[in-house]
Design a protein around this motif. Sequence first.
Motif, PDB file in Angstrom:
ATOM      1  N   GLY A 107       7.299  19.229   0.740  1.00 44.65           N
ATOM      2  CA  GLY A 107       8.352  19.128  -0.162  1.00 44.65           C
ATOM      3  C   GLY A 107       8.923  18.033  -0.820  1.00 44.65           C
ATOM      4  O   GLY A 107       9.900  17.916  -1.554  1.00 44.65           O
ATOM      5  N   ALA A 108       8.039  16.704  -0.448  1.00 41.71           N
ATOM      6  CA  ALA A 108       8.546  15.355  -1.004  1.00 41.71           C
ATOM      7  C   ALA A 108       8.313  15.583  -2.592  1.00 41.71           C
ATOM      8  O   ALA A 108       7.534  16.068  -3.065  1.00 41.71           O
ATOM      9  N   HIS A 109       9.409  14.760  -3.229  1.00 45.45           N
ATOM     10  CA  HIS A 109       9.311  14.582  -4.534  1.00 45.45           C
ATOM     11  C   HIS A 109       9.035  13.467  -5.137  1.00 45.45           C
ATOM     12  O   HIS A 109       8.743  13.218  -6.312  1.00 45.45           O
ATOM     13  N   THR A 110       9.174  12.447  -4.331  1.00 49.92           N
ATOM     14  CA  THR A 110       9.330  11.178  -4.734  1.00 49.92           C
ATOM     15  C   THR A 110       8.454  10.290  -3.783  1.00 49.92           C
ATOM     16  O   THR A 110       8.860  10.172  -2.553  1.00 49.92           O
ATOM     17  N   LEU A 111       7.176   9.585  -4.174  1.00 46.96           N
ATOM     18  CA  LEU A 111       6.566   8.651  -3.080  1.00 46.96           C
ATOM     19  C   LEU A 111       6.807   7.134  -3.680  1.00 46.96           C
ATOM     20  O   LEU A 111       6.852   6.701  -4.931  1.00 46.96           O
ATOM     21  N   ILE A 112       7.148   6.351  -2.520  1.00 39.69           N
ATOM     22  CA  ILE A 112       7.470   4.923  -2.817  1.00 39.69           C
ATOM     23  C   ILE A 112       6.430   4.250  -2.216  1.00 39.69           C
ATOM     24  O   ILE A 112       5.894   4.502  -1.046  1.00 39.69           O
ATOM     25  N   LEU A 113       5.592   3.340  -2.656  1.00 37.94           N
ATOM     26  CA  LEU A 113       4.549   2.818  -2.431  1.00 37.94           C
ATOM     27  C   LEU A 113       4.465   1.231  -2.412  1.00 37.94           C
ATOM     28  O   LEU A 113       5.120   0.598  -3.304  1.00 37.94           O
ATOM     29  N   GLY A 114       4.167   0.793  -1.356  1.00 38.16           N
ATOM     30  CA  GLY A 114       4.051  -0.782  -1.036  1.00 38.16           C
ATOM     31  C   GLY A 114       2.674  -1.035  -1.463  1.00 38.16           C
ATOM     32  O   GLY A 114       1.738  -0.036  -1.568  1.00 38.16           O
ATOM     33  N   SER A 115       2.151  -2.530  -1.169  1.00 31.40           N
ATOM     34  CA  SER A 115       0.712  -2.707  -1.280  1.00 31.40           C
ATOM     35  C   SER A 115      -0.035  -2.664   0.265  1.00 31.40           C
ATOM     36  O   SER A 115      -0.883  -1.758   0.139  1.00 31.40           O
ATOM     37  N   MET A 116       0.388  -3.615   0.966  1.00 27.97           N
ATOM     38  CA  MET A 116       0.050  -3.365   2.232  1.00 27.97           C
ATOM     39  C   MET A 116       0.913  -4.185   3.257  1.00 27.97           C
ATOM     40  O   MET A 116       1.629  -5.162   2.999  1.00 27.97           O
ATOM     41  N   PRO A 117       1.271  -3.468   4.294  1.00 26.91           N
ATOM     42  CA  PRO A 117       2.189  -4.198   5.342  1.00 26.91           C
ATOM     43  C   PRO A 117       1.849  -5.493   5.712  1.00 26.91           C
ATOM     44  O   PRO A 117       0.826  -5.970   6.026  1.00 26.91           O
ATOM     45  N   GLY A 118       3.069  -6.189   5.834  1.00 25.33           N
ATOM     46  CA  GLY A 118       3.006  -7.674   6.027  1.00 25.33           C
ATOM     47  C   GLY A 118       2.984  -7.971   7.624  1.00 25.33           C
ATOM     48  O   GLY A 118       2.836  -7.114   8.165  1.00 25.33           O
ATOM     49  N   ALA A 119       2.767  -9.299   7.800  1.00 17.18           N
ATOM     50  CA  ALA A 119       2.556  -9.477   9.159  1.00 17.18           C
ATOM     51  C   ALA A 119       3.515  -8.799  10.137  1.00 17.18           C
ATOM     52  O   ALA A 119       3.309  -8.349  11.401  1.00 17.18           O
ATOM     53  N   ALA A 120       4.821  -9.027   9.871  1.00 11.40           N
ATOM     54  CA  ALA A 120       5.847  -8.608  10.655  1.00 11.40           C
ATOM     55  C   ALA A 120       5.693  -7.091  10.813  1.00 11.40           C
ATOM     56  O   ALA A 120       6.079  -6.538  12.009  1.00 11.40           O
ATOM     57  N   SER A 121       5.607  -6.338   9.887  1.00 12.45           N
ATOM     58  CA  SER A 121       5.501  -4.998   9.865  1.00 12.45           C
ATOM     59  C   SER A 121       4.294  -4.593  10.678  1.00 12.45           C
ATOM     60  O   SER A 121       4.223  -3.446  11.572  1.00 12.45           O
ATOM     61  N   LEU A 122       3.041  -5.186  10.380  1.00 11.24           N
ATOM     62  CA  LEU A 122       1.947  -4.794  11.522  1.00 11.24           C
ATOM     63  C   LEU A 122       2.162  -5.007  12.680  1.00 11.24           C
ATOM     64  O   LEU A 122       1.884  -4.235  13.545  1.00 11.24           O
ATOM     65  N   ALA A 123       2.905  -6.089  13.119  1.00 14.33           N
ATOM     66  CA  ALA A 123       3.256  -6.523  14.605  1.00 14.33           C
ATOM     67  C   ALA A 123       4.249  -5.374  15.193  1.00 14.33           C
ATOM     68  O   ALA A 123       4.163  -5.019  16.275  1.00 14.33           O
ATOM     69  N   ALA A 124       5.217  -4.786  14.233  1.00 13.36           N
ATOM     70  CA  ALA A 124       6.182  -3.882  14.829  1.00 13.36           C
ATOM     71  C   ALA A 124       5.735  -2.451  14.745  1.00 13.36           C
ATOM     72  O   ALA A 124       6.563  -1.531  15.305  1.00 13.36           O
ATOM     73  N   LEU A 125       4.560  -2.192  13.885  1.00 13.52           N
ATOM     74  CA  LEU A 125       4.169  -0.837  13.521  1.00 13.52           C
ATOM     75  C   LEU A 125       5.322  -0.243  12.804  1.00 13.52           C
ATOM     76  O   LEU A 125       5.645   0.970  13.020  1.00 13.52           O
ATOM     77  N   GLU A 126       5.982  -0.911  11.688  1.00  4.85           N
ATOM     78  CA  GLU A 126       6.899  -0.266  11.131  1.00  4.85           C
ATOM     79  C   GLU A 126       6.940  -0.766   9.626  1.00  4.85           C
ATOM     80  O   GLU A 126       6.628  -2.115   9.448  1.00  4.85           O
ATOM     81  N   TYR A 127       7.203   0.169   8.793  1.00  6.51           N
ATOM     82  CA  TYR A 127       7.144  -0.246   7.233  1.00  6.51           C
ATOM     83  C   TYR A 127       8.526  -1.405   7.315  1.00  6.51           C
ATOM     84  O   TYR A 127       9.322  -0.941   7.645  1.00  6.51           O
ATOM     85  N   TYR A 128       8.353  -2.343   6.335  1.00  2.03           N
ATOM     86  CA  TYR A 128       9.332  -3.254   6.018  1.00  2.03           C
ATOM     87  C   TYR A 128       9.883  -3.800   7.192  1.00  2.03           C
ATOM     88  O   TYR A 128      11.453  -3.748   7.094  1.00  2.03           O
ATOM     89  N   ALA A 129       9.418  -4.422   8.104  1.00  6.29           N
ATOM     90  CA  ALA A 129      10.150  -4.632   9.469  1.00  6.29           C
ATOM     91  C   ALA A 129      10.452  -6.285   9.288  1.00  6.29           C
ATOM     92  O   ALA A 129      11.300  -6.739  10.205  1.00  6.29           O
ATOM     93  N   HIS A 130      10.135  -6.933   8.424  1.00  2.00           N
ATOM     94  CA  HIS A 130      10.602  -8.358   8.292  1.00  2.00           C
ATOM     95  C   HIS A 130      12.030  -8.119   8.166  1.00  2.00           C
ATOM     96  O   HIS A 130      12.626  -7.530   7.231  1.00  2.00           O
ATOM     97  N   ARG A 131      12.804  -9.051   9.070  1.00  2.00           N
ATOM     98  CA  ARG A 131      14.251  -9.019   9.058  1.00  2.00           C
ATOM     99  C   ARG A 131      14.887  -9.471   7.713  1.00  2.00           C
ATOM    100  O   ARG A 131      15.949  -9.053   7.266  1.00  2.00           O
ATOM    101  N   ARG A 132      14.088 -10.300   6.677  1.00  2.00           N
ATOM    102  CA  ARG A 132      14.730 -10.601   5.365  1.00  2.00           C
ATOM    103  C   ARG A 132      14.275  -9.657   4.418  1.00  2.00           C
ATOM    104  O   ARG A 132      14.701 -10.051   3.228  1.00  2.00           O
ATOM    105  N   ASN A 133      13.251  -8.784   4.555  1.00  2.00           N
ATOM    106  CA  ASN A 133      12.977  -7.750   3.427  1.00  2.00           C
ATOM    107  C   ASN A 133      14.094  -6.708   3.200  1.00  2.00           C
ATOM    108  O   ASN A 133      14.763  -6.435   4.103  1.00  2.00           O
ATOM    109  N   LEU A 134      14.395  -6.609   2.035  1.00  2.00           N
ATOM    110  CA  LEU A 134      15.681  -5.969   1.295  1.00  2.00           C
ATOM    111  C   LEU A 134      15.210  -4.563   1.295  1.00  2.00           C
ATOM    112  O   LEU A 134      16.235  -3.634   1.115  1.00  2.00           O
ATOM    113  N   PHE A 135      14.033  -3.871   1.731  1.00  2.44           N
ATOM    114  CA  PHE A 135      13.793  -2.460   1.561  1.00  2.44           C
ATOM    115  C   PHE A 135      14.904  -1.485   2.244  1.00  2.44           C
ATOM    116  O   PHE A 135      15.458  -0.559   1.626  1.00  2.44           O
ATOM    117  N   TRP A 136      15.048  -1.917   3.454  1.00  2.00           N
ATOM    118  CA  TRP A 136      15.978  -0.847   4.295  1.00  2.00           C
ATOM    119  C   TRP A 136      17.485  -0.983   3.787  1.00  2.00           C
ATOM    120  O   TRP A 136      18.352  -0.051   3.644  1.00  2.00           O
TER     121      TRP A 136
END
Length: 166
Positions: free
Chosen positions: A14-43
């Motif tokens: 039932g999702a109506h909207t898709l939010i797309l990034g390009s590829m997770p950054g190093a901090a996100s890959l290390a944390a296994l979380e989307y937008y995990a870099h502490r200075r990323n403004l996504f969250w």
Amino acid sequence: MSRLEGFPPVAAPGAHTLILGSMPGAASLAALEYYAHRRNLFWPILDEVLGIDPALPYAERTQRLADAGYALWDVLGACRRHGSLDSNIENDSIEVNDFATFFATHSSIDRVFCNGMTAEQCFRRHVLPGLGARFEFDVRRLPSTSPANASIPYAAKLAAWREIAR
């Protein structure tokens, strides 16, 4: 340079909207979380736009996002890149995620918001031509929430991102 692999999508039926990034950054890959870099403004931006508190545990944030009808993914499923900058992605290494299957499974998605220029360009260049006419979306680019995109003030980013809630 090693091959980087992204994450599976965050999405509910039932999702109506898709939010797309390009590829997770190093901090996100290390944390296994989307937008995990502490200075990323996504969250923080999603907190103001959708009321999803960035202090919540990651699993709860993504569940609330999905429950609200939003899916989250990246255009690239894999690539080679030094560091976290999109400009360092080796073009000949790009492997795009399986969007035909994703959109067939999530057929109620009619809006795609790209988190930055690279996500939009990759989606338009590598994904849309392969989908055919049966998939039509409103595709829009939003200013990247990455700390590397410091030339755009927070208030301007927030104002643009408010569009996802309309």
